[in-house]
Structures are given as C-alpha cells and as structure tokens.
Design a protein around this motif. Structure first.
Motif, PDB file in Angstrom:
ATOM      1  N   ARG A  16      12.626   1.650   6.828  1.00 21.29           N
ATOM      2  CA  ARG A  16      10.658   1.615   7.338  1.00 21.29           C
ATOM      3  C   ARG A  16       9.732   0.996   7.818  1.00 21.29           C
ATOM      4  O   ARG A  16       9.198   0.588   8.601  1.00 21.29           O
ATOM      5  N   LEU A  17      10.222   0.063   6.463  1.00 16.76           N
ATOM      6  CA  LEU A  17       9.512  -1.545   6.454  1.00 16.76           C
ATOM      7  C   LEU A  17       9.953  -2.262   7.512  1.00 16.76           C
ATOM      8  O   LEU A  17       8.778  -2.769   8.115  1.00 16.76           O
ATOM      9  N   ASP A 316      18.085  -9.122   0.626  1.00 19.66           N
ATOM     10  CA  ASP A 316      17.834  -9.330  -0.496  1.00 19.66           C
ATOM     11  C   ASP A 316      16.674  -8.554  -1.479  1.00 19.66           C
ATOM     12  O   ASP A 316      17.345  -7.945  -2.723  1.00 19.66           O
ATOM     13  N   LEU A 317      15.863  -7.310  -0.827  1.00 25.25           N
ATOM     14  CA  LEU A 317      15.386  -6.537  -1.691  1.00 25.25           C
ATOM     15  C   LEU A 317      16.063  -5.493  -2.121  1.00 25.25           C
ATOM     16  O   LEU A 317      15.907  -5.143  -2.912  1.00 25.25           O
ATOM     17  N   VAL A 331       5.606   0.544  -7.048  1.00 22.28           N
ATOM     18  CA  VAL A 331       5.346   0.066  -7.531  1.00 22.28           C
ATOM     19  C   VAL A 331       5.151  -2.026  -6.475  1.00 22.28           C
ATOM     20  O   VAL A 331       4.641  -1.692  -5.765  1.00 22.28           O
ATOM     21  N   LEU A 332       7.048  -1.659  -6.266  1.00 21.75           N
ATOM     22  CA  LEU A 332       6.893  -2.867  -5.303  1.00 21.75           C
ATOM     23  C   LEU A 332       6.625  -2.777  -3.974  1.00 21.75           C
ATOM     24  O   LEU A 332       6.787  -3.357  -3.174  1.00 21.75           O
ATOM     25  N   LEU A 333       6.779  -1.213  -3.328  1.00 25.20           N
ATOM     26  CA  LEU A 333       6.586  -0.332  -1.550  1.00 25.20           C
ATOM     27  C   LEU A 333       5.388  -0.610  -2.028  1.00 25.20           C
ATOM     28  O   LEU A 333       4.436  -1.450  -1.194  1.00 25.20           O
ATOM     29  N   LEU A 336       4.370  -4.441  -1.069  1.00 28.96           N
ATOM     30  CA  LEU A 336       5.114  -4.859   0.151  1.00 28.96           C
ATOM     31  C   LEU A 336       4.095  -4.175   0.762  1.00 28.96           C
ATOM     32  O   LEU A 336       4.286  -5.813   2.067  1.00 28.96           O
ATOM     33  N   TYR A 337       3.627  -3.141   1.484  1.00 28.86           N
ATOM     34  CA  TYR A 337       2.603  -2.723   2.403  1.00 28.86           C
ATOM     35  C   TYR A 337       1.570  -3.394   2.205  1.00 28.86           C
ATOM     36  O   TYR A 337       0.658  -3.720   3.403  1.00 28.86           O
ATOM     37  N   ARG A 338       0.991  -3.781   1.285  1.00 27.19           N
ATOM     38  CA  ARG A 338      -0.619  -4.331   0.748  1.00 27.19           C
ATOM     39  C   ARG A 338      -0.214  -5.888   1.764  1.00 27.19           C
ATOM     40  O   ARG A 338      -0.950  -5.823   2.512  1.00 27.19           O
ATOM     41  N   ALA A 339       0.735  -6.145   1.740  1.00 25.82           N
ATOM     42  CA  ALA A 339       1.336  -7.633   2.494  1.00 25.82           C
ATOM     43  C   ALA A 339       1.061  -6.943   4.313  1.00 25.82           C
ATOM     44  O   ALA A 339       0.491  -7.976   5.068  1.00 25.82           O
TER      45      ALA A 339
END
Length: 376
Positions: A16-17, A316-317, A331-333, A336-339
């Motif tokens: 989805r990302l 890698d993720l 927390v990781l997602l 990532l979505y902030r970027a």
C-alpha cells in the motif's frame, strides 16, 4: 502475548505504501493573478428629510424673498407706465376696435405693461428673468406690427418700444444681486414641484400647486383661530385613517397578542425560516465540493520513481521489520508517511527514497536506544 505481524501482513502494508508513492502527483491549481478593480466611491447619503415645522419656516422665508422681489418688479412697471413716452404700452390692447383687432391679428397675443403688472400681482411673474422675457415680448410685438413700415409714426413707436426695453433692463440691473439669486433658486425649485411661471407669448395663466404648508397657513389666517387651528390640522394629518380595537395597546404588544392567539404560528414560521436552507444553498454547497474534488487534467502528473530502487527499499523494510511488534511497526509507518506527505507535490521521488531510508534509520536507532536503556 500478541504475536508480531507476519511477513505477508507486512508485505501487504508496504505494498500500500508503494501504491501511494507511485500515485500520480496532484499539482495545486495555479490561479491567475486577479487584477484589482478600482473601488467605486460610495455616494453621499441623502440629506435628511425636513420636518413639517422646518418646511413651514422655509416656505415663509421663501415667501418673504418673493414678496420683496414683487415689490421691486411692481416698482419697475409703475415707473415705466407713468412715463408719457410709453403710454402706448401702459394699457391693454382693446381688441374690440378695428386697430386693436388688426394689432392682435398681426402679432398674436399682445404684451404691454398693464398685463405684465397684472401677472406680477398674481404671482405669475416671480423672477427677474421672467420679467425680462415679458419686456422683450413688448419690443417683439412692436417689431412685428411696425415691420417694413417707413412711416414716421411707426418708426417713432418702434424706437420707443426699444427704449422701453432698454430702460426696463437698466432698472432690473440695479436690483440687489443677492435678492435676484435667492429668488431664482426659489423659483427654480418651485418649478420642479409644478409651479411654472407665465409664458409671455400666451394668455393662459398657469395653475400653481399650493404646498400643504401654505394651505395650512392660509386656512389658519382665514379662520382666525390662531395656533389652535394649526394644532387641530396637525392632529388630523397625523391621525390614522381608522382606529383599531386595541387602540390603547402598542404595536409591539398588539403583534404579540396576535401571535399568542394564533397558537404561536408566527414564531414557528420564523424558526422554520431561520433553520430552513435558503434557495440555492444546496446547489452552492455541491458546487463548492465539486470544485474542491475536481482536478484539471494539467494538474495530474505521473510520479517519477525508480521502481527497482523502490522495490529494493521495500524488501529491506520487510526484512528489517521481521519480529517487530505492532507498536514499533506503527511508529515506522508514521515516519514513512510523513516523508510521503512532504513530497506529495513533487514529481521526482528520488529525494523521497532517501528520506524513507533516513526514516527507517531513525526508527531503528530509537528502538536500539530504548532497548539499551531497558537492559540497564
């Protein structure tokens, strides 16, 4: 204990990302610069409407000015009429005589000092300009009647007519200019209200409209009742056409009684009017939503992503997050979505991939620090 997400679950999340990153870039609409229109000046407010008392005082002041002008014009007529040189124009033309009938037939409506004086007395000639027109009419009648006549008496009469005109104009020029100007303004204002002056070429006398303040004043003087008659006249003008049954109740209370008697229908109607949408509001709301969701064709651009690099990063993720619990993965997602949100309007996603690597490193470093502190 809650088991960590499986590899398939993590792969679905990162897929989805990937789709969000590869989605076409939505450019914000570029609005054309709007030219500022010059603002129109607000017109000045209309002058306040004078009260009846102020209108009466103004009417009396105007009548005093016109009365002074009538006295001056009457004096000019008397001085010209008493001069023997102008005895030919000191009396009306008798149309019953042969000479008089011939004169009227040739010049039309005759003008002389007697008719002019009568018009001044009857307030049909109220200004200097109107008086001058009547004097010019006297000379014009003489020119029309004695035209192309070489007789000595005709030439003498024609010369006297022009002399009468010159002497009359000279007398008018000696009048007080301030009085003349005031009178002209009053006459012009009354002509706009339907009070014309007499036409020197016509025997018809205009019918002037008497103002209400003038009628009230004349009725008071004629009745001889003084201020009582004025008070009664004002009371009659201010009284309503008919008395209502609730004459002793104010208008607001009377409306409240009507509302209560009708079971509060008026109040309910007002509430419905306030809560119900106005005509056209629904269409306006839909149009606004359509404008916000609509994207012009030129605002959609394909995202420039190195898909091989992106696939490697996502692999890698997935491998790096093996064994992570749900909280750490969330927390990781978020990072990532902030970027992704930071680069949502950027077509080239190269910097985005770098930011995703950095986000992963930050989260990993944070987790390592947290585990170290827990161990201590």
């Amino acid at each position: 204990a809650i088991e960590p997400p499986s590899a398939a679950s993590r792969e679905l999340v990162f897929e989805r990302l990937r789709n969000d990153i590869c989605t076409a870039v939505i450019r914000p609409p570029v609005r054309a610069e709007q030219t500022m229109r010059p603002l129109r000046k607000v017109p000045p407010p209309p002058p306040p409407k004078p009260s009846k008392e102020e209108e009466r005082q103004q009417w009396e002041a105007d009548e005093a000015v016109l009365r002074t002008m009538r006295m001056e014009l009457r004096e000019v007529c008397m001085r010209l009429g008493s001069d023997r040189k102008f005895r030919e124009w000191s009396r009306p033309v008798d149309a019953r005589t042969d000479e008089g009938a011939k004169y009227v037939q040739k010049v039309g409506f005759p003008m002389e000092l007697a008719t002019l004086l009568d018009r001044v007395n009857h307030r049909q000639v109220r200004s200097k300009a109107s008086f001058e027109k009547h004097l010019h009419r006297i000379a014009e009648c003489a020119r029309t009647y004695y035209n192309k006549s070489e007789q000595e008496e005709a030439l003498r009469q024609l010369g006297r007519a022009h002399q009468l005109l010159d002497e009359g104009l000279e007398m008018l020029d000696s009048l007080d200019k301030q009085l003349v100007d005031k009178c002209e303004k009053i006459v012009e204002a009354r002509q706009e209200r339907g009070e014309p002056q007499a036409n020197p070429e016509s025997a018809e006398m205009p019918k002037a409209k008497t103002p209400a303040v003038a009628s009230a004043k004349r009725n008071t003087v004629a009745s001889g009742t003084g201020s009582t008659a004025v008070h009664i006249a004002r009371h009659v003008e201010q009284a309503p056409d008919h008395q209502t049954p609730n004459a002793g109740v104010s208008a607001t209370e009377h409306e409240g009684m009507n509302d209560e008697g009708s079971g509060g229908k008026t109040a309910q109607t007002d509430v419905l009017r306030q809560t119900s949408p106005k005509e056209g509001d629904g269409a306006h709301t839909i149009a606004n939503e359509t404008d916000l969701s609509a994207t012009p064709e030129n605002s959609l651009e394909a995202a420039g992503v190195d898909e091989a690099h992106l696939d490697t990063l996502l692999a890698d993720l997935n491998s790096e997050t093996d064994g992570w619990n749900t909280t750490d993965l969330e927390v990781l997602l978020v990072e990532l979505y902030r970027a992704v949100a930071k680069h949502r309007h950027v077509t080239c996603k190269t910097e985005l991939l770098c930011d995703l690597h950095k986000a992963l490193e930050r989260v990993v470093a944070k987790l390592v620090t947290t585990e170290s502190s827990v161990d201590l």
